[in-house]
Scaffold this motif. Structure first.
Motif, short mmCIF file in Angstrom:
data_model
loop_
_atom_site.label_atom_id
_atom_site.label_comp_id
_atom_site.label_asym_id
_atom_site.label_seq_id
_atom_site.Cartn_x
_atom_site.Cartn_y
_atom_site.Cartn_z
N GLY A 2 1.08 -0.92 -0.31
CA GLY A 2 0.07 0.11 0.01
C GLY A 2 1.03 1.47 -0.01
O GLY A 2 1.94 1.42 0.34
N ALA A 3 0.47 2.86 -0.38
CA ALA A 3 1.11 3.46 -0.59
C ALA A 3 1.77 3.54 1.32
O ALA A 3 0.89 3.65 2.48
N GLY A 4 2.36 4.54 1.24
CA GLY A 4 3.30 4.56 2.51
C GLY A 4 4.15 3.47 3.13
O GLY A 4 4.75 3.21 4.50
N ILE A 5 3.56 1.89 3.07
CA ILE A 5 4.41 1.11 3.33
C ILE A 5 5.27 0.28 2.31
O ILE A 5 5.49 0.43 1.66
N ARG A 6 6.55 -0.31 3.63
CA ARG A 6 7.33 -0.64 2.99
C ARG A 6 8.71 -1.99 2.89
O ARG A 6 8.16 -2.22 4.55
N ARG A 7 8.54 -3.13 2.19
CA ARG A 7 10.17 -4.27 3.30
C ARG A 7 10.50 -3.42 3.59
O ARG A 7 11.22 -3.27 3.04
N ALA A 8 10.45 -4.08 5.11
CA ALA A 8 12.26 -3.79 5.69
C ALA A 8 12.96 -4.93 5.62
O ALA A 8 13.33 -5.96 4.94
N GLY A 9 14.23 -3.64 5.69
CA GLY A 9 15.55 -4.68 5.64
C GLY A 9 16.67 -4.72 7.16
O GLY A 9 15.89 -3.79 7.57
N PRO A 10 18.02 -5.27 6.48
CA PRO A 10 18.61 -4.88 7.63
C PRO A 10 19.41 -3.85 8.25
O PRO A 10 18.99 -3.74 9.47
N ASP A 11 18.73 -2.76 7.48
CA ASP A 11 19.22 -1.39 8.21
C ASP A 11 18.13 -0.97 8.25
O ASP A 11 18.34 0.23 9.38
N ASP A 12 16.77 -1.27 8.43
CA ASP A 12 15.97 -1.25 9.43
C ASP A 12 16.17 -1.51 10.94
O ASP A 12 15.19 -1.30 11.61
N ARG A 13 17.02 -2.97 11.08
CA ARG A 13 16.87 -3.17 12.54
C ARG A 13 16.79 -2.16 13.80
O ARG A 13 15.68 -2.37 14.60
N ALA A 14 17.43 -1.36 13.92
CA ALA A 14 17.39 -0.80 15.07
C ALA A 14 16.84 -0.08 15.05
O ALA A 14 15.69 -0.08 16.28
N ALA A 15 15.71 0.81 14.07
CA ALA A 15 14.38 1.58 14.12
C ALA A 15 13.22 0.46 14.23
O ALA A 15 12.33 0.98 15.64
N VAL A 16 13.42 -0.76 13.29
CA VAL A 16 11.79 -1.30 14.10
C VAL A 16 12.30 -1.82 15.71
O VAL A 16 10.99 -2.23 15.89
N VAL A 17 13.18 -2.15 16.49
CA VAL A 17 13.86 -2.67 18.06
C VAL A 17 12.46 -1.62 18.70
O VAL A 17 12.35 -1.67 19.34
N ARG A 18 13.27 0.16 18.08
CA ARG A 18 12.73 0.87 18.84
C ARG A 18 11.14 0.34 19.17
O ARG A 18 10.89 0.80 20.24
N LEU A 19 10.47 0.51 18.46
CA LEU A 19 9.94 0.70 17.52
C LEU A 19 8.51 -0.22 18.63
O LEU A 19 7.74 -0.43 18.84
N LEU A 20 9.22 -1.18 18.27
CA LEU A 20 9.06 -2.69 19.35
C LEU A 20 8.61 -3.10 20.39
O LEU A 20 7.85 -2.65 21.29
N ASP A 21 9.66 -2.24 20.88
CA ASP A 21 10.20 -1.65 22.28
C ASP A 21 8.82 -0.72 23.27
O ASP A 21 9.07 -1.63 23.94
N GLU A 22 9.40 0.29 22.19
CA GLU A 22 7.85 1.25 23.28
C GLU A 22 6.28 1.04 23.05
O GLU A 22 6.28 0.91 23.87
N ALA A 23 6.13 0.31 21.79
CA ALA A 23 4.77 0.09 21.38
C ALA A 23 4.51 -0.90 22.29
O ALA A 23 3.39 -1.47 22.78
N PHE A 24 5.60 -2.37 22.54
CA PHE A 24 4.54 -3.66 24.11
C PHE A 24 5.81 -2.92 25.21
O PHE A 24 5.54 -3.58 26.08
N GLN A 25 6.51 -2.05 25.17
CA GLN A 25 6.53 -1.92 26.80
C GLN A 25 5.84 -1.83 28.17
O GLN A 25 6.04 -2.79 28.64
#
Length: 197
Positions: A2-25
């Motif tokens: 969809g618009a504004g959505i992309r497949r994540a890759g290895p370079d996105d690891r740090a940002a995605v972990v921060r997001l998961l950590d914040e969202a599920f804390q």
């Protein structure tokens, strides 16, 4: 995608972990696995990083371009090979070696997971707390569900709060059996979605 959505890759690891950590804390399941809040702040990101690595290896991760949401998907075959029996113990050793609940949650969710049909498994979906409730999660997973419909493939998830099953029902998911009760803890709600015409 969809618009504004992309497949994540290895370079996105740090940002995605921060997001998961914040969202599920403060998620009920994360709070059960890591009940001491100070300890959760220290090690929760390690648990999220382990889940992310699994998704990058055995599925895929979709993210919103602005980093506000991410969905971790696994591709589950109809008859999966016997998994790594040491996986839950390795997860515990990596995240919080003295905490048996880290290993226990892996065993409990594996036991509840349906087998016999290939399916897409929505392992985690995270939206930044300030954007939750605005439809980002549904928008993020809709393209994968459409692909499941085209391919005639079902989807599965475990909802981790009392209100989230209603959100997933709007996307075509239905309860699958009894809720999974964590010992002295919250319920998790297995849900299944048949492909739709």
């Amino acid at each position: 995608m969809g618009a504004g959505i992309r497949r994540a890759g290895p370079d996105d690891r740090a940002a995605v972990v921060r997001l998961l950590d914040e969202a599920f804390q403060h998620d009920p399941v994360s709070s059960w696995v890591l009940p001491d809040e100070a300890r959760r702040r220290e090690v929760h990101h390690l648990l999220m990083a382990a889940f992310l690595e699994l998704a990058l290896t055995e599925g895929h991760v979709d993210i919103m371009e602005d980093g506000s949401a991410a969905a971790l998907w696994l591709d589950v075959p109809a008859d999966p090979e016997d998994g790594d029996d040491d996986g839950p113990a390795q997860l515990r050793a990596l995240v919080d070696p003295d905490n048996e609940r880290v290993e226990q949650i892996a065993h409990l969710t594996a036991a509840a997971h349906p087998h016999g049909r290939a399916h897409a498994y929505l392992m985690l979906i995270a939206v930044t707390p300030d954007r939750q409730g605005g439809g980002l999660g549904a928008a993020l997973i809709a393209p994968v569900l459409k692909e499941c419909d085209r391919a005639g493939r079902p989807a599965y998830l475990e909802a981790s709060s009392e209100r989230s099953p209603r959100l997933y029902e709007r996307l075509g998911f239905a309860p699958l059996g009894e809720p999974l009760r964590l010992p002295d803890g919250p319920l998790m709600y297995p849900m299944w979605r048949e492909p739709q015409a």
